[in-house]
Write an enzyme that holds these catalytic residues in place. Structure first.
Site, PDB file in Angstrom:
ATOM      1  N   HIS A  72       0.841  -1.198   0.000  1.00  0.00           N
ATOM      2  CA  HIS A  72       0.000   0.000   0.000  1.00  0.00           C
ATOM      3  C   HIS A  72       0.876   1.247   0.000  1.00  0.00           C
ATOM      4  CE1 HIS A  72      -3.868  -1.980   1.844  1.00  0.00           C
ATOM      5  NE2 HIS A  72      -3.401  -2.599   0.762  1.00  0.00           N
ATOM      6  N   TYR A 200      -9.606   4.977   7.435  1.00  0.00           N
ATOM      7  CA  TYR A 200      -9.802   5.367   8.821  1.00  0.00           C
ATOM      8  C   TYR A 200     -10.895   6.430   8.854  1.00  0.00           C
ATOM      9  CZ  TYR A 200      -5.306   3.164  10.030  1.00  0.00           C
ATOM     10  OH  TYR A 200      -4.278   2.273  10.233  1.00  0.00           O
ATOM     11  N   PRO A 292      -4.145  -0.117  18.503  1.00  0.00           N
ATOM     12  CA  PRO A 292      -3.845  -0.543  17.131  1.00  0.00           C
ATOM     13  C   PRO A 292      -4.064   0.537  16.071  1.00  0.00           C
ATOM     14  CG  PRO A 292      -5.952  -1.448  17.863  1.00  0.00           C
ATOM     15  CD  PRO A 292      -5.336  -0.784  19.053  1.00  0.00           C
ATOM     16  N   LYS A 296       1.248  -0.111  14.985  1.00  0.00           N
ATOM     17  CA  LYS A 296       2.622  -0.127  15.468  1.00  0.00           C
ATOM     18  C   LYS A 296       3.001  -1.352  16.298  1.00  0.00           C
ATOM     19  CE  LYS A 296       3.864   3.540  13.532  1.00  0.00           C
ATOM     20  NZ  LYS A 296       4.022   3.063  12.193  1.00  0.00           N
ATOM     21  N   TYR A 384       3.641   6.771  10.027  1.00  0.00           N
ATOM     22  CA  TYR A 384       2.884   5.579   9.650  1.00  0.00           C
ATOM     23  C   TYR A 384       3.777   4.538   8.982  1.00  0.00           C
ATOM     24  CZ  TYR A 384      -1.316   2.952   8.435  1.00  0.00           C
ATOM     25  OH  TYR A 384      -2.283   1.964   8.349  1.00  0.00           O
TER      26      TYR A 384
END
Length: 389
Positions: A72, A200, A292, A296, A384
């Site tokens: 991704h 998200y 979560p 990480k 990220y």
């Protein structure tokens, strides 16, 4: 029995540490409380940072990962009924890879079998001794018999509830914790993901996440009360609630199906300091837990293992204690950055019961700033995909 390193915990952290040490001819044994089948049956997330993928590749553990993993280059943030893409690769030159933790564990187990390295499943009543001196030992029971392993070092990779951290004298340990006032209700189904990248979503009804395990298996989450029960959520109720928290296009194109797994997970941030006590080292969830939201958990464990394996190899092969002496300090610098990011993502995207309309307005302002500012988007992207450890 005597080995150089006794590893407690046969999850990804313990297995990876064992593999890296075995590759360097550092003798080790892995002790796991549960059965092999139980460990492989645990459902966990699987968004791997670029650094994690690189380490697994260099260790010869990524054949299936590169074949089956989903690379991704971005993530999507959904609010006000619209989605906004954060271009991870464009902003950082790095990607993340979706590859389930169960699959990582499977690859590590197969690699350990191929090396013929020692692993003991269903090791009961594990206890650690003498790690404050020169002769640490680990005892365990198997098939009604007590066994003792003498070693030079003990690596505690046995998770939040494991014996390793619990064996440290209370006066030697400092912990930091935040428990969040909500949980995640997760559902897995054999249906195609609604988007080729993660979504998200910040919504007045609560957070939602659209994730996946493969092109044909999806993993979805909705924020829920800590007092909620899985049995209160039929598949139909879950799908209806998820649709409400997404943009119209996602809600209308989502393919639903019967769940193959459903569970509620609480969220917490937790750090134990230091991560070394004499000849006992903590790694992964034994030392830290993150919500979560920032993806990480597994990546932090891999970062710990990277540093610990190098330190131990340096000690045994070069006679240098620099790596083991600085292990805790180096790990914790990286850990706290990941804890901060995970806390920030959680604070940004969830509905908190005590912030009211003011908190929602602040979240909205931050989301607008985030998607409208290259600097803010870059900050999210850098964290990220993974900061250097």
């Amino acid at each position: 029995m005597r080995v150089q390193v006794a590893i407690i915990g046969g999850g990804p952290a313990g297995l990876l540490l064992g593999h890296l040490l075995s590759q360097a001819s550092v003798d080790n044994i892995v002790l796991e409380q549960r059965s092999r089948e139980y460990v492989l049956g645990r459902i966990r997330a699987g968004v791997l940072e670029q650094g994690t993928v690189d380490l697994l590749t260099s260790a010869g553990l990524a054949r299936r990962l590169h074949k089956q993993g989903l690379v991704h280059g971005g993530v999507e943030l959904c609010f006000d009924g619209s989605r906004h893409r954060i271009d991870l690769h464009g902003l950082t030159g790095k990607n993340v890879t979706v590859y389930g933790q169960t699959e990582v564990t499977h690859d590590l187990m197969d690699a350990r079998d191929a090396l013929g390295a020692s692993i003991v499943y269903e090791a009961a009543n594990v206890s650690v001794h003498g790690f404050d001196g020169a002769s640490p030992r680990v005892r365990y029971e198997k098939n009604g018999q007590t066994h003792e392993v003498e070693c030079d070092f003990i690596a505690g990779c046995d998770g939040y509830h494991g014996v390793s951290r619990a064996s440290v004298p209370e006066a030697s340990l400092r912990t930091y914790e935040r428990v969040y006032p909500f949980g995640w209700l997760g559902l897995m189904a054999d249906v195609p993901p609604v988007s080729h990248e993660l979504i998200y979503s910040n919504h007045e009804r609560g957070f939602a996440l659209c994730s996946m395990r493969s092109p044909t298996r999806s993993r979805y989450y909705v924020q829920c009360s800590l007092s909620d029960k899985v049995e209160n959520w039929s598949d139909e109720r879950f799908w209806d609630e998820l649709r409400r928290r997404l943009d119209t296009r996602a809600a209308e194109t989502m393919i639903t199906g019967p769940s193959i797994e459903k569970s509620i997970a609480p969220l917490r941030s937790f750090v134990a300091e230091p991560m070394r006590f004499g000849r006992l080292f903590l790694a992964g969830d034994a030392a830290h837990i993150v919500p979560p939201t920032g993806a990480k958990g597994l990546n932090l464990a891999v970062s710990d293992v990277r540093l610990l394996s190098r330190a131990l190899i340096e000690y045994f092969k070069e006679g240098s204690a620099v790596g083991i002496d600085t292990y805790s300090e180096r790990c914790l610098r990286h850990v706290w950055k990941a804890v901060r990011f995970s806390w920030w993502m959680t604070s940004l995207l969830h509905k908190f019961p005590d912030t009211g309309e003011f908190g929602q307005k602040v979240q909205h302002a931050e989301l607008e700033y985030l998607v409208g500012s290259v600097a803010a988007s870059t900050s999210l992207a850098e964290n990220y995909v993974g900061l250097p450890s």
